[in-house]
Design a protein around this motif. Structure first.
Motif, PDB file in Angstrom:
ATOM      1  N   LEU A  23       7.739  -0.630  -7.880  1.00  0.00           N
ATOM      2  CA  LEU A  23       8.844  -1.435  -8.035  1.00  0.00           C
ATOM      3  C   LEU A  23       8.413  -2.972  -7.175  1.00  0.00           C
ATOM      4  CD1 LEU A  23      12.066   0.392  -8.248  1.00  0.00           C
ATOM      5  CD2 LEU A  23      10.594  -0.981 -10.284  1.00  0.00           C
ATOM      6  N   SER A  24       8.051  -2.758  -6.039  1.00  0.00           N
ATOM      7  CA  SER A  24       7.477  -3.907  -5.263  1.00  0.00           C
ATOM      8  C   SER A  24       6.152  -4.682  -6.078  1.00  0.00           C
ATOM      9  CB  SER A  24       6.864  -3.594  -3.734  1.00  0.00           C
ATOM     10  OG  SER A  24       8.098  -2.881  -3.253  1.00  0.00           O
ATOM     11  N   ALA A  25       5.591  -4.020  -6.524  1.00  0.00           N
ATOM     12  CA  ALA A  25       4.127  -4.699  -7.119  1.00  0.00           C
ATOM     13  C   ALA A  25       4.674  -5.117  -8.582  1.00  0.00           C
ATOM     14  CB  ALA A  25       3.079  -3.576  -7.741  1.00  0.00           C
ATOM     15  N   ILE A  26       5.561  -4.561  -9.331  1.00  0.00           N
ATOM     16  CA  ILE A  26       6.021  -5.353 -10.392  1.00  0.00           C
ATOM     17  C   ILE A  26       7.000  -6.602 -10.217  1.00  0.00           C
ATOM     18  CG2 ILE A  26       7.889  -5.051 -12.229  1.00  0.00           C
ATOM     19  CD1 ILE A  26       7.055  -1.996 -12.566  1.00  0.00           C
ATOM     20  N   ASN A  27       7.638  -6.466  -9.049  1.00  0.00           N
ATOM     21  CA  ASN A  27       8.547  -7.680  -8.594  1.00  0.00           C
ATOM     22  C   ASN A  27       7.725  -8.898  -8.128  1.00  0.00           C
ATOM     23  OD1 ASN A  27      11.166  -8.636  -8.250  1.00  0.00           O
ATOM     24  ND2 ASN A  27      10.975  -8.648  -5.985  1.00  0.00           N
ATOM     25  N   TYR A  28       6.728  -8.451  -7.455  1.00  0.00           N
ATOM     26  CA  TYR A  28       5.530  -9.379  -6.759  1.00  0.00           C
ATOM     27  C   TYR A  28       4.958 -10.167  -8.030  1.00  0.00           C
ATOM     28  CZ  TYR A  28       1.664 -11.344  -4.415  1.00  0.00           C
ATOM     29  OH  TYR A  28       0.739 -12.390  -4.040  1.00  0.00           O
ATOM     30  N   PHE A  29       4.491  -9.244  -8.804  1.00  0.00           N
ATOM     31  CA  PHE A  29       3.748 -10.197  -9.978  1.00  0.00           C
ATOM     32  C   PHE A  29       4.567 -10.987 -10.779  1.00  0.00           C
ATOM     33  CE2 PHE A  29       0.298  -6.719  -9.173  1.00  0.00           C
ATOM     34  CZ  PHE A  29      -0.404  -7.338  -8.532  1.00  0.00           C
ATOM     35  N   TYR A  30       5.869 -10.421 -11.068  1.00  0.00           N
ATOM     36  CA  TYR A  30       6.685 -11.424 -11.827  1.00  0.00           C
ATOM     37  C   TYR A  30       7.151 -12.419 -11.069  1.00  0.00           C
ATOM     38  CZ  TYR A  30      10.684 -12.386 -14.646  1.00  0.00           C
ATOM     39  OH  TYR A  30      11.671 -13.009 -15.448  1.00  0.00           O
ATOM     40  N   TYR A  31       7.305 -12.403  -9.765  1.00  0.00           N
ATOM     41  CA  TYR A  31       7.438 -13.522  -8.884  1.00  0.00           C
ATOM     42  C   TYR A  31       6.606 -14.513  -9.039  1.00  0.00           C
ATOM     43  CZ  TYR A  31       8.627 -16.303  -4.717  1.00  0.00           C
ATOM     44  OH  TYR A  31       8.862 -17.479  -4.077  1.00  0.00           O
ATOM     45  N   ILE A  32       5.034 -14.100  -8.992  1.00  0.00           N
ATOM     46  CA  ILE A  32       3.955 -15.042  -9.029  1.00  0.00           C
ATOM     47  C   ILE A  32       4.259 -15.743 -10.153  1.00  0.00           C
ATOM     48  CG2 ILE A  32       1.302 -15.135  -9.358  1.00  0.00           C
ATOM     49  CD1 ILE A  32       1.263 -12.925  -7.078  1.00  0.00           C
ATOM     50  N   SER A  33       4.499 -15.151 -11.489  1.00  0.00           N
ATOM     51  CA  SER A  33       4.522 -15.705 -12.625  1.00  0.00           C
ATOM     52  C   SER A  33       5.461 -16.600 -12.972  1.00  0.00           C
ATOM     53  CB  SER A  33       4.124 -14.759 -13.823  1.00  0.00           C
ATOM     54  OG  SER A  33       5.160 -13.959 -13.968  1.00  0.00           O
ATOM     55  N   THR A  34       6.771 -16.632 -12.325  1.00  0.00           N
ATOM     56  CA  THR A  34       7.864 -17.197 -12.838  1.00  0.00           C
ATOM     57  C   THR A  34       8.777 -17.822 -11.519  1.00  0.00           C
ATOM     58  OG1 THR A  34       9.417 -15.175 -12.442  1.00  0.00           O
ATOM     59  CG2 THR A  34       8.412 -15.508 -14.668  1.00  0.00           C
ATOM     60  N   ASN A  35       8.082 -17.663 -10.164  1.00  0.00           N
ATOM     61  CA  ASN A  35       8.813 -17.906  -8.951  1.00  0.00           C
ATOM     62  C   ASN A  35      10.410 -17.575  -9.061  1.00  0.00           C
ATOM     63  OD1 ASN A  35       6.758 -19.285  -7.914  1.00  0.00           O
ATOM     64  ND2 ASN A  35       7.346 -21.491  -8.899  1.00  0.00           N
ATOM     65  N   ASN A  36      10.671 -16.250  -9.633  1.00  0.00           N
ATOM     66  CA  ASN A  36      11.875 -15.809  -9.668  1.00  0.00           C
ATOM     67  C   ASN A  36      11.689 -14.177  -9.575  1.00  0.00           C
ATOM     68  OD1 ASN A  36      14.575 -15.378  -9.712  1.00  0.00           O
ATOM     69  ND2 ASN A  36      14.908 -15.650 -11.773  1.00  0.00           N
ATOM     70  N   GLY A  37      12.253 -13.283  -8.638  1.00  0.00           N
ATOM     71  CA  GLY A  37      12.193 -11.968  -8.654  1.00  0.00           C
ATOM     72  C   GLY A  37      13.051 -11.164  -9.608  1.00  0.00           C
ATOM     73  N   ILE A  38      12.572  -9.947 -10.291  1.00  0.00           N
ATOM     74  CA  ILE A  38      13.369  -8.974 -10.888  1.00  0.00           C
ATOM     75  C   ILE A  38      14.474  -8.439  -9.930  1.00  0.00           C
ATOM     76  CG2 ILE A  38      13.461  -7.242 -12.512  1.00  0.00           C
ATOM     77  CD1 ILE A  38      10.742  -7.967 -13.501  1.00  0.00           C
ATOM     78  N   PHE A  39      14.139  -7.845  -9.038  1.00  0.00           N
ATOM     79  CA  PHE A  39      14.756  -6.962  -8.226  1.00  0.00           C
ATOM     80  C   PHE A  39      14.930  -7.466  -6.854  1.00  0.00           C
ATOM     81  CE2 PHE A  39      11.866  -4.248 -10.741  1.00  0.00           C
ATOM     82  CZ  PHE A  39      12.929  -3.743 -11.745  1.00  0.00           C
ATOM     83  N   SER A  40      16.014  -7.173  -6.265  1.00  0.00           N
ATOM     84  CA  SER A  40      16.161  -7.494  -4.907  1.00  0.00           C
ATOM     85  C   SER A  40      15.552  -6.503  -4.021  1.00  0.00           C
ATOM     86  CB  SER A  40      17.733  -7.404  -4.359  1.00  0.00           C
ATOM     87  OG  SER A  40      18.250  -6.334  -4.499  1.00  0.00           O
ATOM     88  N   PRO A  41      15.107  -7.000  -2.852  1.00  0.00           N
ATOM     89  CA  PRO A  41      14.566  -5.939  -1.805  1.00  0.00           C
ATOM     90  C   PRO A  41      15.293  -4.713  -1.494  1.00  0.00           C
ATOM     91  CG  PRO A  41      14.100  -8.245  -0.994  1.00  0.00           C
ATOM     92  CD  PRO A  41      14.992  -8.243  -2.320  1.00  0.00           C
ATOM     93  N   SER A  42      16.752  -4.869  -1.387  1.00  0.00           N
ATOM     94  CA  SER A  42      17.360  -3.727  -1.076  1.00  0.00           C
ATOM     95  C   SER A  42      17.409  -2.783  -2.288  1.00  0.00           C
ATOM     96  CB  SER A  42      18.709  -4.233  -0.763  1.00  0.00           C
ATOM     97  OG  SER A  42      19.433  -4.831  -1.794  1.00  0.00           O
TER      98      SER A  42
END
Length: 70
Positions: A23-42
């Motif tokens: 989930l961290s990797a998915i969130n990170y790669f999504y953040y790189i491409s859109t500058n917005n995360g899918i999931f919160s760290p918590s």
């Protein structure tokens, strides 16, 4: 906690860690491409912890009630 329960917890902890990392990797790669995360760290943290405990609970129940003899 007997040896089988300890082994089940180790497997659950490993599965929870892999869930957390995936989930961290998915969130990170999504953040790189859109500058917005899918999931919160918590949410990522709690999902990994929940997977670990649920896996341990389910496998222990399966071991406890699955070994019925005739």
């Amino acid at each position: 906690m007997n040896k089988k329960e300890s082994l089940n917890w180790e497997k659950g902890a490993i599965l929870g860690f892999y869930t957390y990392m995936l989930l961290s990797a998915i969130n990170y790669f999504y953040y790189i491409s859109t500058n917005n995360g899918i999931f919160s760290p918590s949410n990522i943290f709690w999902s990994g912890l929940l997977v670990a405990f649920l896996y341990d609970f389910i496998v222990n129940l399966k071991d406890k009630f699955g070994k019925k003899t005739r």
